[in-house]
Design an enzyme around this catalytic site. Structure first.
Site, mmCIF file in Angstrom:
data_model
loop_
_atom_site.group_PDB
_atom_site.id
_atom_site.type_symbol
_atom_site.label_atom_id
_atom_site.label_comp_id
_atom_site.label_asym_id
_atom_site.label_seq_id
_atom_site.Cartn_x
_atom_site.Cartn_y
_atom_site.Cartn_z
ATOM 1 N N THR A 157 0.751 -1.400 -0.088
ATOM 2 C CA THR A 157 -0.085 0.132 -0.281
ATOM 3 C C THR A 157 0.944 1.467 -0.218
ATOM 4 N N GLY A 196 2.861 -3.179 8.785
ATOM 5 C CA GLY A 196 3.105 -3.368 9.878
ATOM 6 C C GLY A 196 4.629 -4.027 10.055
ATOM 7 N N GLU A 440 -6.058 -6.126 3.457
ATOM 8 C CA GLU A 440 -6.550 -7.407 3.088
ATOM 9 C C GLU A 440 -7.488 -6.996 2.357
HETATM 10 C C1 LIG Z 1 0.440 -17.287 9.923
HETATM 11 C C2 LIG Z 1 -0.186 -15.914 10.955
HETATM 12 C C3 LIG Z 1 -1.075 -15.198 10.359
HETATM 13 C C4 LIG Z 1 -1.588 -14.282 11.440
HETATM 14 C C5 LIG Z 1 -2.668 -13.409 10.813
HETATM 15 C C6 LIG Z 1 -3.369 -12.109 11.448
HETATM 16 C C7 LIG Z 1 -3.313 -11.367 11.067
HETATM 17 C C8 LIG Z 1 -2.851 -11.028 9.336
HETATM 18 C C9 LIG Z 1 -1.724 -11.046 8.770
HETATM 19 C C10 LIG Z 1 -1.285 -9.813 8.201
HETATM 20 C C11 LIG Z 1 -2.208 -8.838 8.043
HETATM 21 C C12 LIG Z 1 -2.181 -7.585 8.698
HETATM 22 C C13 LIG Z 1 -2.333 -6.363 7.374
HETATM 23 C C14 LIG Z 1 -2.537 -6.428 6.809
HETATM 24 C C15 LIG Z 1 -1.836 -6.147 5.407
HETATM 25 C C16 LIG Z 1 -2.082 -5.364 4.517
HETATM 26 O O1 LIG Z 1 -3.429 -4.969 4.056
HETATM 27 S S1 LIG Z 1 -1.503 -6.135 2.831
HETATM 28 C C17 LIG Z 1 -2.100 -5.251 1.136
HETATM 29 C C18 LIG Z 1 -3.728 -5.395 0.942
HETATM 30 N N1 LIG Z 1 -3.911 -5.221 0.138
HETATM 31 C C19 LIG Z 1 -5.187 -5.390 -0.616
HETATM 32 O O2 LIG Z 1 -5.878 -5.991 -0.430
HETATM 33 C C20 LIG Z 1 -5.676 -4.674 -1.801
HETATM 34 C C21 LIG Z 1 -6.664 -5.245 -2.529
HETATM 35 N N2 LIG Z 1 -6.865 -4.874 -3.788
HETATM 36 C C22 LIG Z 1 -6.600 -5.829 -4.494
HETATM 37 O O3 LIG Z 1 -7.368 -7.111 -4.548
HETATM 38 C C23 LIG Z 1 -7.084 -5.909 -6.337
HETATM 39 O O4 LIG Z 1 -6.687 -5.053 -6.843
HETATM 40 C C24 LIG Z 1 -8.208 -5.510 -6.352
HETATM 41 C C25 LIG Z 1 -9.781 -5.259 -5.164
HETATM 42 C C26 LIG Z 1 -9.070 -7.454 -6.214
HETATM 43 C C27 LIG Z 1 -8.612 -5.776 -8.081
HETATM 44 O O5 LIG Z 1 -7.438 -6.113 -8.578
HETATM 45 P P1 LIG Z 1 -6.899 -5.481 -10.007
HETATM 46 O O6 LIG Z 1 -6.032 -6.293 -10.732
HETATM 47 O O7 LIG Z 1 -7.106 -4.075 -10.712
HETATM 48 O O8 LIG Z 1 -7.940 -6.477 -10.917
HETATM 49 P P2 LIG Z 1 -9.606 -6.371 -11.664
HETATM 50 O O9 LIG Z 1 -10.731 -5.854 -10.378
HETATM 51 O O10 LIG Z 1 -9.117 -5.821 -12.491
HETATM 52 O O11 LIG Z 1 -9.662 -7.892 -12.015
HETATM 53 C C28 LIG Z 1 -9.175 -8.745 -13.108
HETATM 54 C C29 LIG Z 1 -9.011 -10.370 -13.101
HETATM 55 O O12 LIG Z 1 -8.336 -10.451 -11.682
HETATM 56 C C30 LIG Z 1 -9.033 -11.112 -10.828
HETATM 57 N N3 LIG Z 1 -8.571 -10.945 -9.888
HETATM 58 C C31 LIG Z 1 -8.411 -10.350 -8.930
HETATM 59 N N4 LIG Z 1 -7.623 -10.395 -7.677
HETATM 60 C C32 LIG Z 1 -7.542 -11.711 -7.338
HETATM 61 C C33 LIG Z 1 -7.052 -13.008 -7.195
HETATM 62 N N5 LIG Z 1 -6.439 -12.106 -5.639
HETATM 63 N N6 LIG Z 1 -6.762 -14.061 -7.432
HETATM 64 C C34 LIG Z 1 -7.188 -14.734 -8.217
HETATM 65 N N7 LIG Z 1 -7.988 -13.452 -9.485
HETATM 66 C C35 LIG Z 1 -8.459 -12.626 -9.178
HETATM 67 C C36 LIG Z 1 -10.479 -10.980 -11.031
HETATM 68 O O13 LIG Z 1 -11.726 -11.168 -10.262
HETATM 69 C C37 LIG Z 1 -10.809 -10.719 -12.159
HETATM 70 O O14 LIG Z 1 -11.463 -11.736 -12.878
HETATM 71 P P3 LIG Z 1 -12.840 -11.624 -14.730
HETATM 72 O O15 LIG Z 1 -12.386 -12.444 -14.460
HETATM 73 O O16 LIG Z 1 -11.792 -10.619 -15.481
HETATM 74 O O17 LIG Z 1 -13.486 -11.217 -14.022
HETATM 75 C C1 LIG Z 2 -4.959 -1.976 10.712
HETATM 76 C C2 LIG Z 2 -4.072 -1.411 9.255
HETATM 77 C C3 LIG Z 2 -2.616 -2.352 8.625
HETATM 78 C C4 LIG Z 2 -2.345 -2.608 7.326
HETATM 79 N N1 LIG Z 2 -1.536 -3.548 7.469
HETATM 80 C C5 LIG Z 2 -0.625 -3.114 5.678
HETATM 81 C C6 LIG Z 2 0.489 -4.067 5.427
HETATM 82 O O1 LIG Z 2 1.185 -4.565 5.940
HETATM 83 N N2 LIG Z 2 0.782 -3.755 4.159
HETATM 84 C C7 LIG Z 2 0.195 -2.949 3.508
HETATM 85 O O2 LIG Z 2 0.753 -3.191 1.885
HETATM 86 N N3 LIG Z 2 -0.789 -2.239 3.613
HETATM 87 C C8 LIG Z 2 -1.471 -2.670 4.768
HETATM 88 N N4 LIG Z 2 -2.404 -2.120 4.985
HETATM 89 C C9 LIG Z 2 -3.585 -1.117 3.552
HETATM 90 C C10 LIG Z 2 -4.273 -1.479 3.435
HETATM 91 O O3 LIG Z 2 -4.454 -3.126 2.969
HETATM 92 C C11 LIG Z 2 -5.594 -0.690 3.079
HETATM 93 O O4 LIG Z 2 -5.799 0.457 3.595
HETATM 94 C C12 LIG Z 2 -6.442 -1.179 2.226
HETATM 95 O O5 LIG Z 2 -6.641 -2.463 1.399
HETATM 96 C C13 LIG Z 2 -7.845 -0.364 1.548
HETATM 97 O O6 LIG Z 2 -7.659 0.260 0.808
HETATM 98 P P1 LIG Z 2 -7.779 2.161 0.950
HETATM 99 O O7 LIG Z 2 -7.109 2.552 2.218
HETATM 100 O O8 LIG Z 2 -6.660 2.463 -0.581
HETATM 101 O O9 LIG Z 2 -8.836 2.156 0.471
HETATM 102 P P2 LIG Z 2 -9.455 2.833 -0.506
HETATM 103 O O10 LIG Z 2 -9.491 1.893 -1.179
HETATM 104 O O11 LIG Z 2 -9.182 4.208 -0.531
HETATM 105 O O12 LIG Z 2 -11.219 3.234 0.111
HETATM 106 C C14 LIG Z 2 -11.919 4.081 1.214
HETATM 107 C C15 LIG Z 2 -13.217 4.083 0.993
HETATM 108 O O13 LIG Z 2 -13.007 3.983 -1.049
HETATM 109 C C16 LIG Z 2 -13.772 2.281 -1.105
HETATM 110 N N5 LIG Z 2 -13.960 2.326 -2.642
HETATM 111 C C17 LIG Z 2 -12.082 1.360 -3.236
HETATM 112 N N6 LIG Z 2 -12.493 1.929 -4.399
HETATM 113 C C18 LIG Z 2 -13.127 1.913 -5.104
HETATM 114 C C19 LIG Z 2 -14.731 0.874 -5.888
HETATM 115 N N7 LIG Z 2 -13.450 0.106 -6.879
HETATM 116 N N8 LIG Z 2 -15.294 0.458 -5.893
HETATM 117 C C20 LIG Z 2 -16.201 0.634 -4.614
HETATM 118 N N9 LIG Z 2 -16.034 1.602 -3.059
HETATM 119 C C21 LIG Z 2 -13.922 1.679 -3.550
HETATM 120 C C22 LIG Z 2 -13.763 1.802 -0.529
HETATM 121 O O14 LIG Z 2 -14.783 1.198 -0.257
HETATM 122 C C23 LIG Z 2 -14.211 2.613 0.618
HETATM 123 O O15 LIG Z 2 -15.010 2.648 1.171
HETATM 124 C C24 LIG Z 2 -2.750 -1.608 6.518
HETATM 125 C C25 LIG Z 2 -4.402 -0.843 6.394
HETATM 126 C C26 LIG Z 2 -4.786 -0.914 8.588
HETATM 127 C C27 LIG Z 2 -5.762 -0.063 8.178
#
Ligand SMILES: CCCCC/C=C\C/C=C\C/C=C\CCC(=O)SCCNC(=O)CCNC(=O)[C@H](O)C(C)(C)COP(=O)(O)OP(=O)(O)OC[C@H]1O[C@@H](n2cnc3c(N)ncnc32)[C@H](O)[C@@H]1OP(=O)(O)O
Ligand SMILES: Cc1cc2nc3c(=O)[nH]c(=O)nc-3n(C[C@H](O)[C@H](O)[C@H](O)COP(=O)(O)OP(=O)(O)OC[C@H]3O[C@@H](n4cnc5c(N)ncnc54)[C@H](O)[C@@H]3O)c2cc1C
Length: 674
Positions: A157, A196, A440
């Site tokens: 992110t 994190g 996530e």
């Molecule tokens: C072992 C101990 C574990 C302990 C666990 C405890 C806690 C957890 C541990 C850590 C977590 C702590 C902190 C959090 C860390 C984070 O947050 S990391 C950052 C995470 N970020 C996100 O999750 C971002 C979310 N966004 C997305 O996933 C993608 O951008 C999207 C919204 C899915 C869109 O992607 P994009 O490339 O634009 O794709 P598009 O919408 O155009 O779709 C194209 C096709 O691709 C398919 N697709 C998308 N994602 C996937 C996937 N992951 N796998 C398979 N396919 C995927 C999608 O369905 C589309 O398919 P079509 O057939 O074209 O419809």
């Molecule tokens: C506690 C915490 C820990 C984290 N740890 C990590 C980490 O370790 N590593 C890391 O990489 N990231 C981390 N993140 C980031 C996290 O993965 C993102 O905040 C999360 O994926 C949401 O993305 P964003 O912040 O860009 O939200 P945004 O996408 O800006 O969302 C804001 C609003 O816009 C809406 N929105 C956005 N796009 C669309 C769409 N296409 N259609 C409709 N609505 C939409 C959402 O629903 C939401 O209501 C962490 C976040 C938190 C809060």
């Protein structure tokens, strides 16, 4: 149920509740744990990790400054990491530290009221090395990461983009002259933000960046990047790194920011399992599916369903035990004040939390097994099941985290004023779980991913093509008549499926209408997104209800009669609760009548009364040691008021009889001398 201290004095109301419980608590613990073997193993691990008292703090975390809190969390993370290397790895059947199991994760919760700064190392850094590296890369990085010689995080992110990964701005440009990638942050919004442990703890991270080679952009790819010196921990030249500041929760996780100024890393530091850059800069795509670089996120989404089930079990344990000892109001003037657990509205708040913890726990095991099957197929080069699994893990992550956060807050409401105390344990649980709804993959965004799949599946069903298992119910979406209502568990599950099919059909119809009226496909989709989210939510509820019911029937096949009854009551409660929450939808898409719904409401209320005598037994069956609950309200012995007072007296504000604020401000103001 075994407790650490067998000689404890238990609050008489709790003792009475335990005497009333009519089922074998241990049997239900085994169901929740996934079998007796797992329970025994969990208890062994907890005994080793927790009996020494190493998880305890002399001063409560809540009274520490942010810096002290962080240092204390690092101290305890190191203790726990060392325990895992020495004693716990063998006990848990793990080859080495790092390949964490849910039990190990859960036990660690005794050490932290918030979270460990190592969470991302275990949760995402190690899994990314395992999932995205070539075998050669893995053999170099994995042993060092597992042994904690290096500590890492996952920096994807950025300030400007989290959801839209394709919009990330950090660049990794290949330089064939030196065989290096040059990492750069071209704008403020391209700074990595949130990872994190990044702020102060880690020395490595996975960086997701736009890959450029031979002048062409190939989209986002993962790289392993050293950011601090392995000896001094000083940030390396070209790296700008720091901590992002106070948050609603996660305050011991030192979430950080990171910028690059033309920072060079060796070519081999691109994680090359799914795509490679050769020495001369040629880009080679290896993976069959374009989204395999998103694999770590899918893994964590699966893990999170289990994680939130566990946290919901904690909140419901606290709130139910507290509701058993708390007496309030006098509806019958000649009788003593009732336990608040006797109020039906209180049961309505709490029993759904218990049932949901079970539903999510069982779904998480099922989801994990499905994930393992998908991974096994992908090993053989087959990615056919990935789209369905992505749709499934997306909606289960969204709904499980959202429902759990809502129900944990409901547990806080159920504890009245005392639930607002940090010492109740509930605020920390809420702060942790409410973040899971966002990170996530945000709730709405993930449900829209599921909706994409549903719409495609609907079109397949329309064309009479075969459907994948989780959406096979769509085949009945074209009968033209509303689904027949039937209040048996299977009947209600069929109705939930009819809602999902009906809502998907409405979306498809509306989108087609809008397109005929001249909107583009993208705009027609956008205008329908409220309904698409609702359709994905309905689909997910149908999946959870179906899985919960089937798993309980399977797992209680050999249970004692009373366990069967109480488990059946909980699943039925889950079904009735959600049917009553969705009466409008049922009226739209099934043959349910007003009378059916009135009858269902009465059946629901009667079910609450049937579950009531077993409520404390049900939360005892979660078998959560006091060390894990961190709660004045939820401890096994129910000494709530004593603990609240003990905690209050620990407040540094109570150290001196008169606060310095008196002489500095209050006195001058009161004497008119300010
Ligand atoms: C072992 C101990 C574990 C302990 C666990 C405890 C806690 C957890 C541990 C850590 C977590 C702590 C902190 C959090 C860390 C984070 O947050 S990391 C950052 C995470 N970020 C996100 O999750 C971002 C979310 N966004 C997305 O996933 C993608 O951008 C999207 C919204 C899915 C869109 O992607 P994009 O490339 O634009 O794709 P598009 O919408 O155009 O779709 C194209 C096709 O691709 C398919 N697709 C998308 N994602 C996937 C996937 N992951 N796998 C398979 N396919 C995927 C999608 O369905 C589309 O398919 P079509 O057939 O074209 O419809
Ligand atoms: C506690 C915490 C820990 C984290 N740890 C990590 C980490 O370790 N590593 C890391 O990489 N990231 C981390 N993140 C980031 C996290 O993965 C993102 O905040 C999360 O994926 C949401 O993305 P964003 O912040 O860009 O939200 P945004 O996408 O800006 O969302 C804001 C609003 O816009 C809406 N929105 C956005 N796009 C669309 C769409 N296409 N259609 C409709 N609505 C939409 C959402 O629903 C939401 O209501 C962490 C976040 C938190 C809060």
């Amino acid at each position: 149920m075994t407790q650490t201290n067998n000689n404890m004095t238990v609050n008489p109301d709790l003792a009475m509740e335990r005497a009333k419980c009519n089922f074998n608590v241990l049997e239900v613990t085994h169901i929740f744990d996934g079998g007796e073997r797992n329970t025994l193993q969990r208890k062994k691990i907890e005994d080793v990790a927790l009996n020494s008292g190493a998880s305890k703090d002399a001063l409560g975390e809540e009274h520490m400054s942010p810096k002290e809190k962080y240092e204390n969390a690092v101290r305890k993370s190191c203790i726990y990491a060392t325990m895992m290397k020495n004693e716990l790895a063998e006990l848990s059947g793990l080859e080495s530290f790092g390949v964490s199991s849910p039990v190990i994760r859960r036990t660690a919760d005794a050490f932290f009221k918030e979270v460990s700064p190592f969470l991302l190392h275990l949760g995402m850094f190690v899994p990314t090395i395992m999932g995205q590296c070539t075998p050669e890369q893995q053999s170099y990085w994995l042993p060092r990461a597992l042994d904690m010689q290096i500590i890492g995080t996952y920096a994807q992110t950025e300030l400007g983009h989290g959801t839209f990964i394709r919009g990330l701005e950090t660049t990794a440009t290949y330089d064939p002259e030196t065989e290096e990638f040059v990492l750069h942050s071209p704008t403020l919004s391209s700074y990595k933000w949130w990872a994190g442990g990044l702020g102060k703890t880690v020395n490595y991270c996975i960086v997701v960046a736009q890959l450029y080679t031979k002048g062409e952009c190939h989209g986002t790819h993962p790289f392993i990047v050293q950011i601090r010196d392995e000896d001094t921990h000083v940030p390396l030249p070209g790296i700008k790194v720091g901590e992002i500041g106070p948050k609603m929760g996660f305050n011991t996780a030192d979430n950080g920011f990171l910028g690059f100024d033309h920072y060079r890393i060796p070519r081999e530091h691109m994680l090359m399992k799914n795509a490679q850059v050769l020495k001369d800069g040629t880009y080679v795509k290896v993976a069959r599916h374009g989204k395999l670089t998103y694999g770590t996120m899918v893994f964590v989404r699966v893990v999170l369903v289990n994680e939130v089930a566990f946290n919901l079990a904690k909140a419901s344990t606290i709130a139910v035990r507290y509701s058993a000892i708390r007496r309030q109001s006098k509806p019958k003037p000649d009788e003593v004040e009732p336990q608040i657990l006797d109020y039906v509205t209180q049961q309505h708040k709490l029993f759904i939390a218990i049932a949901t913890a079970h539903a999510l726990q069982l779904c998480s095991t099922w989801l994990w097994e499905s994930f393992s099957a998908v991974l096994a197929q992908m090993k053989g080069g087959n990615t056919d099941t990935l789209p369905e699994f992505h749709a499934l893990s997306s909606c289960l992550k969204a709904i499980s985290t959202s429902d759990s956060a809502h129900l944990i807050e409901q547990c806080r409401h159920a504890c009245g004023g005392h639930g607002y105390m940090i010492s109740s344990g509930i605020p920390n649980l809420y702060n942790f779980v409410s973040a899971t709804r966002t990170y996530e993959g945000d709730y709405t965004v993930l449900l829209l991913q599921t909706a994409r799949f549903l719409v495609k599946a609907y079109e397949q069903a329309e064309a009479k093509k075969p459907l994948t298992p989780t959406v096979s119910y769509l085949a009945h979406a074209f009968s033209g008549s509303r689904a027949t209502w039937d209040n048996s568990p299977d009947g209600i599950i069929r109705s939930f499926q009819a809602l999902a099919a009906g809502k998907t059909a409405v979306c498809v119809t509306n989108m087609r209408k809008r397109m005929r009226a001249g909107l583009s496909q993208v705009d027609a989709w956008e205008m329908s997104t409220i309904q698409l989210v609702a359709a994905a939510e309905a689909h997910c509820r149908a999946v959870i209800a179906d899985t919960y019911r089937k798993e309980i029937v399977r797992l209680t096949a050999n249970s004692s009669p009373n366990v069967k009854v109480v488990m059946d009551q909980l699943t039925t409660l889950y079904l009735y609760y959600w049917a009553l929450e969705r009466t409008g939808d049922l009226l739209m898409f099934t043959s349910v009548s007003q009378k059916d719904l009135v009858d269902l409401q009465i059946a629901y209320e009667e079910l609450l009364l049937k579950i009531r005598p077993n409520a404390v037994g049900l939360v005892d069956a979660f078998d959560l040691r006091d060390e894990l609950l961190h709660s004045t309200l939820g401890s096994y012995d129910g000494r709530v008021y004593e603990r609240l007072m003990e905690e209050a007296l620990k407040s540094p504000m109570n150290k001196e009889p008169v606060s310095d604020a008196y002489s500095k401000y209050l006195r001058p103001m009161m004497k008119g001398k300010l």
